[in-house]
Design a protein around this motif. Structure first.
Motif, PDB file in Angstrom:
ATOM      1  N   ALA A 105      -4.539 -30.222 -17.423  1.00 28.58           N
ATOM      2  CA  ALA A 105      -5.237 -31.518 -17.428  1.00 28.58           C
ATOM      3  C   ALA A 105      -4.909 -32.295 -18.695  1.00 28.58           C
ATOM      4  O   ALA A 105      -4.974 -33.523 -18.728  1.00 28.58           O
ATOM      5  N   GLY A 106      -4.606 -31.532 -19.781  1.00 28.02           N
ATOM      6  CA  GLY A 106      -4.311 -32.209 -21.043  1.00 28.02           C
ATOM      7  C   GLY A 106      -5.562 -32.420 -21.879  1.00 28.02           C
ATOM      8  O   GLY A 106      -5.654 -33.365 -22.652  1.00 28.02           O
ATOM      9  N   VAL A 107      -6.552 -31.514 -21.711  1.00 29.57           N
ATOM     10  CA  VAL A 107      -7.787 -31.694 -22.486  1.00 29.57           C
ATOM     11  C   VAL A 107      -7.766 -30.946 -23.814  1.00 29.57           C
ATOM     12  O   VAL A 107      -8.671 -31.115 -24.623  1.00 29.57           O
ATOM     13  N   THR A 108      -6.727 -30.138 -24.039  1.00 32.35           N
ATOM     14  CA  THR A 108      -6.623 -29.518 -25.366  1.00 32.35           C
ATOM     15  C   THR A 108      -5.350 -30.029 -26.036  1.00 32.35           C
ATOM     16  O   THR A 108      -4.402 -30.457 -25.355  1.00 32.35           O
ATOM     17  N   GLN A 109      -5.379 -29.907 -27.377  1.00 35.40           N
ATOM     18  CA  GLN A 109      -4.284 -30.541 -28.131  1.00 35.40           C
ATOM     19  C   GLN A 109      -2.965 -29.793 -27.964  1.00 35.40           C
ATOM     20  O   GLN A 109      -1.906 -30.378 -27.891  1.00 35.40           O
ATOM     21  N   ALA A 110      -3.080 -28.448 -27.883  1.00 36.38           N
ATOM     22  CA  ALA A 110      -1.831 -27.661 -27.828  1.00 36.38           C
ATOM     23  C   ALA A 110      -2.020 -26.516 -26.854  1.00 36.38           C
ATOM     24  O   ALA A 110      -2.253 -25.382 -27.252  1.00 36.38           O
ATOM     25  N   PRO A 111      -1.986 -26.798 -25.555  1.00 38.08           N
ATOM     26  CA  PRO A 111      -2.194 -25.714 -24.596  1.00 38.08           C
ATOM     27  C   PRO A 111      -1.144 -24.623 -24.734  1.00 38.08           C
ATOM     28  O   PRO A 111      -0.051 -24.847 -25.253  1.00 38.08           O
ATOM     29  N   LEU A 112      -1.513 -23.456 -24.231  1.00 35.11           N
ATOM     30  CA  LEU A 112      -0.593 -22.307 -24.260  1.00 35.11           C
ATOM     31  C   LEU A 112       0.726 -22.701 -23.594  1.00 35.11           C
ATOM     32  O   LEU A 112       0.736 -23.374 -22.547  1.00 35.11           O
ATOM     33  N   ALA A 113       1.827 -22.251 -24.183  1.00 33.73           N
ATOM     34  CA  ALA A 113       3.138 -22.456 -23.546  1.00 33.73           C
ATOM     35  C   ALA A 113       3.197 -21.616 -22.273  1.00 33.73           C
ATOM     36  O   ALA A 113       2.522 -20.591 -22.157  1.00 33.73           O
ATOM     37  N   GLN A 114       3.994 -22.072 -21.315  1.00 35.59           N
ATOM     38  CA  GLN A 114       4.103 -21.358 -20.042  1.00 35.59           C
ATOM     39  C   GLN A 114       5.585 -21.113 -19.730  1.00 35.59           C
ATOM     40  O   GLN A 114       6.443 -21.880 -20.162  1.00 35.59           O
ATOM     41  N   PRO A 115       5.914 -20.088 -18.931  1.00 33.79           N
ATOM     42  CA  PRO A 115       7.317 -19.794 -18.598  1.00 33.79           C
ATOM     43  C   PRO A 115       7.830 -20.632 -17.427  1.00 33.79           C
ATOM     44  O   PRO A 115       8.856 -20.337 -16.841  1.00 33.79           O
ATOM     45  N   LEU A 116       7.062 -21.675 -17.087  1.00 31.36           N
ATOM     46  CA  LEU A 116       7.423 -22.554 -15.964  1.00 31.36           C
ATOM     47  C   LEU A 116       7.524 -23.978 -16.505  1.00 31.36           C
ATOM     48  O   LEU A 116       6.954 -24.295 -17.548  1.00 31.36           O
ATOM     49  N   PRO A 117       8.180 -24.878 -15.774  1.00 34.32           N
ATOM     50  CA  PRO A 117       8.087 -26.300 -16.132  1.00 34.32           C
ATOM     51  C   PRO A 117       6.611 -26.720 -16.123  1.00 34.32           C
ATOM     52  O   PRO A 117       5.842 -26.265 -15.264  1.00 34.32           O
TER      53      PRO A 117
END
Ligand code: 3Y8
Ligand code: NAP
Length: 259
Positions: free
Chosen positions: A32-44
């Protein structure tokens, strides 16, 4: 050609992202974009709302999405409702990856309430010390209760002056979780917490605070999950992978949501 939209933002979603990546299943992870630096993911990764149901329908069509997995949080009710509606309109199959609610055990002192307003009403009138483990967006329900001292755990530092109480009334812990019972026991002791307020998120990542509350004999105001539309759901990442590969879930995996 399979192309999965994974509605994420939880530990379960991160686990499913790993499984999809390892199996080489084409997928896109959505925050959603509610945190400043969400966890990186192994997907696009895509970040931000879709623009309501019409925006999500358009996204499904434009990106040739063949399956949607709703792995959002049980309290992300608006996203889940809109995903149900958009998938029905676009004729795209939807499956929810959703963990079971926490159940009280021996020694737990839980007060079940239907929503955040009832949680605020469940706190004592006299001043006490409350761990509000409900996130930044739910604090307004407690704004009128200035007599208490609050411990808040947020994912990001709040904007200066954005909290509904004077700074002296608040202790802040900024963290993403998962949080262990040992960590939370030390936290509750350090801040002399007398009451907890939690959402019944389920899962293991933040049940530590409940184990710590039980160990200290503290009451927990437990907010029940919002009702969601009927939809296929499972708690198991492997069941999602089987659904994606073979199109169906064994009957024991599919249970209707709360009507
Ligand atoms: C943005 C993605 C992972 C990350 C961890 C899970 C575990 C910790 C439990 C406590 C309770 C709380 C809160 C919490 C939990 C996990 C998981 C989970 C609760 C991240 C994440 C995003 C969010 C959004 C954020 C909310 C807030 C809620 C903090 C990432 C870290 C309190 C919910 O400031 C804000 O706007 C934050 C908003 C929605 C609730 C609220 O109303 O404020 N989560 N949490 C996702 C997006 O942008 O799409 O930043 O990496 C994910 C996690 N939050 O993957 O293992 O899986 O449940 N998150 C609650 O349950 O009460 C913390 O402190 O004990
Ligand atoms: P919400 O209230 O149900 O959703 C509000 C709007 O945010 C949605 O209508 C949608 O906008 C957008 N949105 C939500 N999740 C999205 C996603 N994964 N990808 C794209 N857009 C999304 O959601 P919320 O409770 O604020 O939760 C936001 C995120 O935090 C979710 O990813 C959720 O999994 C995660 N999270 C929430 C909690 C919680 O306590 N609520 C706890 C842990 C993690 P449009 O309608 O415009 O598409």
């Amino acid at each position: 050609m399979t192309h999965v939209l994974l509605l994420g933002g939880t530990t379960g979603a991160s686990q499913l992202a790993q499984a999809l990546h390892q199996a080489g299943v084409p997928a896109v992870f959505s925050y959603a974009g509610v945190t400043q630096a969400p966890l990186a993911q192994p997907l696009p990764v895509r970040v931000g709302g879709f623009g309501g149901v019409p925006g999500l329908v358009q996204y499904l069509v434009d990106h040739g999405i063949t399956h949607v997995v709703d792995a959002t949080h049980p309290f992300a009710a608006q996203m889940s409702r809109r995903a149900c509606e958009a998938c029905a309109m676009a004729g795209v199959p939807l499956l929810a990856l959703e963990r079971a609610p926490w159940q009280p055990g021996p020694g737990d002192r839980w007060i079940d309430v239907p929503d955040m307003a009832a949680a605020a009403a469940a706190l004592p009138a006299e001043a006490t010390r409350v761990f509000l483990a409900v996130g930044r967006k739910q604090l307004q329900a407690f704004a009128g209760l200035g007599q208490h001292h609050y411990l808040l755990r947020l994912v990001d530092d709040p904007e200066p002056g954005s909290l509904p109480w004077p700074d002296a009334a608040v202790d802040l812990e900024v963290g993403r979780g998962p949080f262990s019972a040992e960590h939370d026991l030390a936290l509750l002791r350090a801040h002399r917490v007398q009451w907890l307020v939690a959402k019944n998120a389920g899962g293991e990542a933040t049940r530590g605070k409940l184990d710590a509350a039980r160990a200290l004999g503290l009451p927990v105001v437990m907010v029940q999950r919002p009702a969601l539309p009927q939809r296929a759901r499972t708690e198991d990442v492997g069941a999602v992978m089987r659904w994606l590969r073979h199109g169906v879930l064994p009957s024991e995996d599919v249970s209707a949501g709360t009507p």
